[in-house]
Write a protein that holds these residues in place. Structure first.
Motif, PDB file in Angstrom:
ATOM      1  N   ARG A 240       0.819  -1.218   0.000  1.00  0.00           N
ATOM      2  CA  ARG A 240       0.000   0.000   0.000  1.00  0.00           C
ATOM      3  C   ARG A 240       0.853   1.268   0.000  1.00  0.00           C
ATOM      4  NH1 ARG A 240      -2.820  -4.125  -0.019  1.00  0.00           N
ATOM      5  NH2 ARG A 240      -4.899  -4.307   0.851  1.00  0.00           N
ATOM      6  N   GLN A 241       2.096   1.139  -0.426  1.00  0.00           N
ATOM      7  CA  GLN A 241       2.977   2.300  -0.488  1.00  0.00           C
ATOM      8  C   GLN A 241       2.906   2.965  -1.861  1.00  0.00           C
ATOM      9  OE1 GLN A 241       6.729   0.376   0.822  1.00  0.00           O
ATOM     10  NE2 GLN A 241       6.785   2.079   2.282  1.00  0.00           N
ATOM     11  N   VAL A 242       3.130   4.271  -1.870  1.00  0.00           N
ATOM     12  CA  VAL A 242       3.210   5.018  -3.122  1.00  0.00           C
ATOM     13  C   VAL A 242       4.598   4.775  -3.703  1.00  0.00           C
ATOM     14  CG1 VAL A 242       3.180   7.297  -4.177  1.00  0.00           C
ATOM     15  CG2 VAL A 242       1.562   6.743  -2.342  1.00  0.00           C
ATOM     16  N   VAL A 243       4.633   4.166  -4.872  1.00  0.00           N
ATOM     17  CA  VAL A 243       5.893   3.812  -5.530  1.00  0.00           C
ATOM     18  C   VAL A 243       6.444   5.005  -6.305  1.00  0.00           C
ATOM     19  CG1 VAL A 243       6.914   2.286  -7.269  1.00  0.00           C
ATOM     20  CG2 VAL A 243       5.237   1.391  -5.639  1.00  0.00           C
ATOM     21  N   ALA A 244       5.554   5.773  -6.924  1.00  0.00           N
ATOM     22  CA  ALA A 244       5.961   6.957  -7.686  1.00  0.00           C
ATOM     23  C   ALA A 244       4.756   7.875  -7.836  1.00  0.00           C
ATOM     24  CB  ALA A 244       6.487   6.565  -9.066  1.00  0.00           C
ATOM     25  N   TRP A 245       5.047   9.136  -8.136  1.00  0.00           N
ATOM     26  CA  TRP A 245       3.974  10.106  -8.382  1.00  0.00           C
ATOM     27  C   TRP A 245       4.495  11.176  -9.326  1.00  0.00           C
ATOM     28  CZ3 TRP A 245       4.133  15.307  -6.992  1.00  0.00           C
ATOM     29  CH2 TRP A 245       5.223  15.678  -6.196  1.00  0.00           C
ATOM     30  N   MET A 246       3.561  11.869  -9.928  1.00  0.00           N
ATOM     31  CA  MET A 246       3.901  12.918 -10.884  1.00  0.00           C
ATOM     32  C   MET A 246       2.743  13.894 -10.935  1.00  0.00           C
ATOM     33  SD  MET A 246       6.233  13.745 -13.034  1.00  0.00           S
ATOM     34  CE  MET A 246       6.247  15.271 -13.934  1.00  0.00           C
ATOM     35  N   TRP A 247       3.006  15.142 -11.217  1.00  0.00           N
ATOM     36  CA  TRP A 247       1.926  16.098 -11.443  1.00  0.00           C
ATOM     37  C   TRP A 247       2.020  16.589 -12.879  1.00  0.00           C
ATOM     38  CZ3 TRP A 247       2.871  21.122 -12.893  1.00  0.00           C
ATOM     39  CH2 TRP A 247       4.187  21.573 -12.716  1.00  0.00           C
ATOM     40  N   GLY A 248       0.872  16.989 -13.418  1.00  0.00           N
ATOM     41  CA  GLY A 248       0.854  17.485 -14.782  1.00  0.00           C
ATOM     42  C   GLY A 248      -0.541  17.427 -15.364  1.00  0.00           C
ATOM     43  N   ASP A 249      -0.622  17.242 -16.673  1.00  0.00           N
ATOM     44  CA  ASP A 249      -1.914  17.120 -17.339  1.00  0.00           C
ATOM     45  C   ASP A 249      -2.253  15.632 -17.482  1.00  0.00           C
ATOM     46  OD1 ASP A 249      -0.242  16.221 -19.337  1.00  0.00           O
ATOM     47  OD2 ASP A 249      -0.503  17.978 -20.613  1.00  0.00           O
ATOM     48  N   ARG A 250      -3.244  15.313 -18.280  1.00  0.00           N
ATOM     49  CA  ARG A 250      -3.663  13.918 -18.444  1.00  0.00           C
ATOM     50  C   ARG A 250      -3.143  13.307 -19.740  1.00  0.00           C
ATOM     51  NH1 ARG A 250      -9.633  12.614 -17.551  1.00  0.00           N
ATOM     52  NH2 ARG A 250      -8.820  10.672 -16.734  1.00  0.00           N
ATOM     53  N   SER A 251      -1.982  13.705 -20.162  1.00  0.00           N
ATOM     54  CA  SER A 251      -1.430  13.250 -21.442  1.00  0.00           C
ATOM     55  C   SER A 251      -0.542  12.016 -21.272  1.00  0.00           C
ATOM     56  CB  SER A 251      -0.603  14.367 -22.078  1.00  0.00           C
ATOM     57  OG  SER A 251       0.570  14.582 -21.327  1.00  0.00           O
ATOM     58  N   ALA A 252      -0.243  11.392 -22.400  1.00  0.00           N
ATOM     59  CA  ALA A 252       0.673  10.254 -22.408  1.00  0.00           C
ATOM     60  C   ALA A 252       2.084  10.702 -22.013  1.00  0.00           C
ATOM     61  CB  ALA A 252       0.680   9.595 -23.783  1.00  0.00           C
ATOM     62  N   ASP A 253       2.440  11.943 -22.290  1.00  0.00           N
ATOM     63  CA  ASP A 253       3.762  12.451 -21.892  1.00  0.00           C
ATOM     64  C   ASP A 253       3.910  12.454 -20.372  1.00  0.00           C
ATOM     65  OD1 ASP A 253       4.511  12.841 -24.528  1.00  0.00           O
ATOM     66  OD2 ASP A 253       3.945  14.960 -24.531  1.00  0.00           O
ATOM     67  N   THR A 254       2.872  12.899 -19.665  1.00  0.00           N
ATOM     68  CA  THR A 254       2.922  12.906 -18.208  1.00  0.00           C
ATOM     69  C   THR A 254       2.949  11.468 -17.691  1.00  0.00           C
ATOM     70  OG1 THR A 254       1.694  14.982 -18.174  1.00  0.00           O
ATOM     71  CG2 THR A 254       1.809  13.758 -16.110  1.00  0.00           C
ATOM     72  N   CYS A 255       2.195  10.593 -18.322  1.00  0.00           N
ATOM     73  CA  CYS A 255       2.203   9.184 -17.939  1.00  0.00           C
ATOM     74  C   CYS A 255       3.598   8.578 -18.122  1.00  0.00           C
ATOM     75  CB  CYS A 255       1.163   8.407 -18.741  1.00  0.00           C
ATOM     76  SG  CYS A 255       0.970   6.694 -18.237  1.00  0.00           S
ATOM     77  N   ALA A 256       4.260   8.914 -19.212  1.00  0.00           N
ATOM     78  CA  ALA A 256       5.619   8.423 -19.461  1.00  0.00           C
ATOM     79  C   ALA A 256       6.584   8.941 -18.397  1.00  0.00           C
ATOM     80  CB  ALA A 256       6.084   8.828 -20.855  1.00  0.00           C
ATOM     81  N   MET A 257       6.424  10.196 -18.001  1.00  0.00           N
ATOM     82  CA  MET A 257       7.275  10.743 -16.936  1.00  0.00           C
ATOM     83  C   MET A 257       7.013  10.017 -15.621  1.00  0.00           C
ATOM     84  SD  MET A 257       7.607  14.831 -17.629  1.00  0.00           S
ATOM     85  CE  MET A 257       5.888  15.183 -17.935  1.00  0.00           C
ATOM     86  N   LEU A 258       5.742   9.713 -15.348  1.00  0.00           N
ATOM     87  CA  LEU A 258       5.395   8.951 -14.146  1.00  0.00           C
ATOM     88  C   LEU A 258       6.075   7.593 -14.172  1.00  0.00           C
ATOM     89  CD1 LEU A 258       3.573   8.453 -11.591  1.00  0.00           C
ATOM     90  CD2 LEU A 258       1.931   7.445 -13.198  1.00  0.00           C
ATOM     91  N   TRP A 259       5.972   6.893 -15.287  1.00  0.00           N
ATOM     92  CA  TRP A 259       6.552   5.550 -15.382  1.00  0.00           C
ATOM     93  C   TRP A 259       8.074   5.606 -15.248  1.00  0.00           C
ATOM     94  CZ3 TRP A 259       4.928   1.108 -14.198  1.00  0.00           C
ATOM     95  CH2 TRP A 259       5.621  -0.045 -14.577  1.00  0.00           C
ATOM     96  N   SER A 260       8.696   6.668 -15.722  1.00  0.00           N
ATOM     97  CA  SER A 260      10.156   6.796 -15.595  1.00  0.00           C
ATOM     98  C   SER A 260      10.570   6.973 -14.134  1.00  0.00           C
ATOM     99  CB  SER A 260      10.673   7.959 -16.442  1.00  0.00           C
ATOM    100  OG  SER A 260      10.332   9.202 -15.850  1.00  0.00           O
ATOM    101  N   LYS A 261       9.647   7.415 -13.279  1.00  0.00           N
ATOM    102  CA  LYS A 261       9.950   7.601 -11.860  1.00  0.00           C
ATOM    103  C   LYS A 261       9.736   6.343 -11.031  1.00  0.00           C
ATOM    104  CE  LYS A 261       9.289  12.537 -11.639  1.00  0.00           C
ATOM    105  NZ  LYS A 261       8.775  13.609 -10.812  1.00  0.00           N
ATOM    106  N   VAL A 262       9.151   5.316 -11.623  1.00  0.00           N
ATOM    107  CA  VAL A 262       8.977   4.053 -10.899  1.00  0.00           C
ATOM    108  C   VAL A 262      10.359   3.428 -10.723  1.00  0.00           C
ATOM    109  CG1 VAL A 262       8.001   1.721 -11.026  1.00  0.00           C
ATOM    110  CG2 VAL A 262       6.643   3.695 -11.758  1.00  0.00           C
ATOM    111  N   PRO A 263      10.737   3.087  -9.479  1.00  0.00           N
ATOM    112  CA  PRO A 263      12.050   2.479  -9.260  1.00  0.00           C
ATOM    113  C   PRO A 263      12.214   1.197 -10.084  1.00  0.00           C
ATOM    114  CG  PRO A 263      11.091   3.132  -7.177  1.00  0.00           C
ATOM    115  CD  PRO A 263      10.026   3.310  -8.216  1.00  0.00           C
TER     116      PRO A 263
END
Length: 165
Positions: free
Chosen positions: A51-74
């Motif tokens: 139940r831990q937060v693995v990664a987070w990101m702020w931004g819009d709802r675009s695939a670019d923001t999603c890609a940045m989020l995924w890049s922050k996943v350890p």
């Protein structure tokens, strides 16, 4: 280096080690900054087991923001199977072999949806109908970072108590 200058490293330091059968749940929620005209989307990746937060990101709802989020996943969590809502951005970024989009009724994103409620209950600036929204983005992000760091420490403590090795 000082983890305070690298927020994602500081969050990663709070994580319990990944396991082979871990499942990640991804979702986004919105809040206001400055006025109700300016929405900010907060994207979150939650480990179902801890139940831990693995990664987070702020931004819009675009695939670019999603890609940045995924890049922050350890890296040690990137093997995990992922569930998300039906937002197309997830499908563009995550491969079909690792990701499944589903509706809320299927129950595969229950933990992340519950986390979103916890976030809204704990931080007044994330409540939808409120006068407590942030006046600037910097403070909005700082308050969120502090909350996530504290939340992950609490979840790690709860997990280690309920799952002694």
């Amino acid at each position: 280096m000082n983890n305070n200058r690298h927020p994602q490293r500081a969050l990663a330091a709070t994580l319990l080690p990944a396991q082979a059968d871990d499942v990640l749940e991804l979702d986004e929620l919105w809040s206001y900054v400055g006025s109700k005209k300016y929405r900010v989307w907060i994207w979150v990746v939650l480990c179902r087991r801890t139940r831990q937060v693995v990664a987070w990101m702020w931004g819009d709802r675009s695939a670019d923001t999603c890609a940045m989020l995924w890049s922050k996943v350890p890296q040690h969590y990137k093997h995990a199977f992922c569930y998300s809502d039906l937002l197309k951005a997830y499908q563009k970024v995550l491969g079909k072999e690792q990701h499944r989009a589903c509706t809320k009724q299927e129950g595969q994103t229950n933990h992340i949806e519950r986390f979103n409620l916890t976030l809204r209950q704990q931080l007044g600036r994330f409540v939808r109908k409120t006068l407590a929204f942030s006046k600037n983005l910097f403070m909005h992000i700082v308050v969120l970072r502090i909350f996530l760091h504290t939340y992950n420490h609490q979840q790690a403590h709860r997990y280690t108590i309920s799952h002694p090795n």
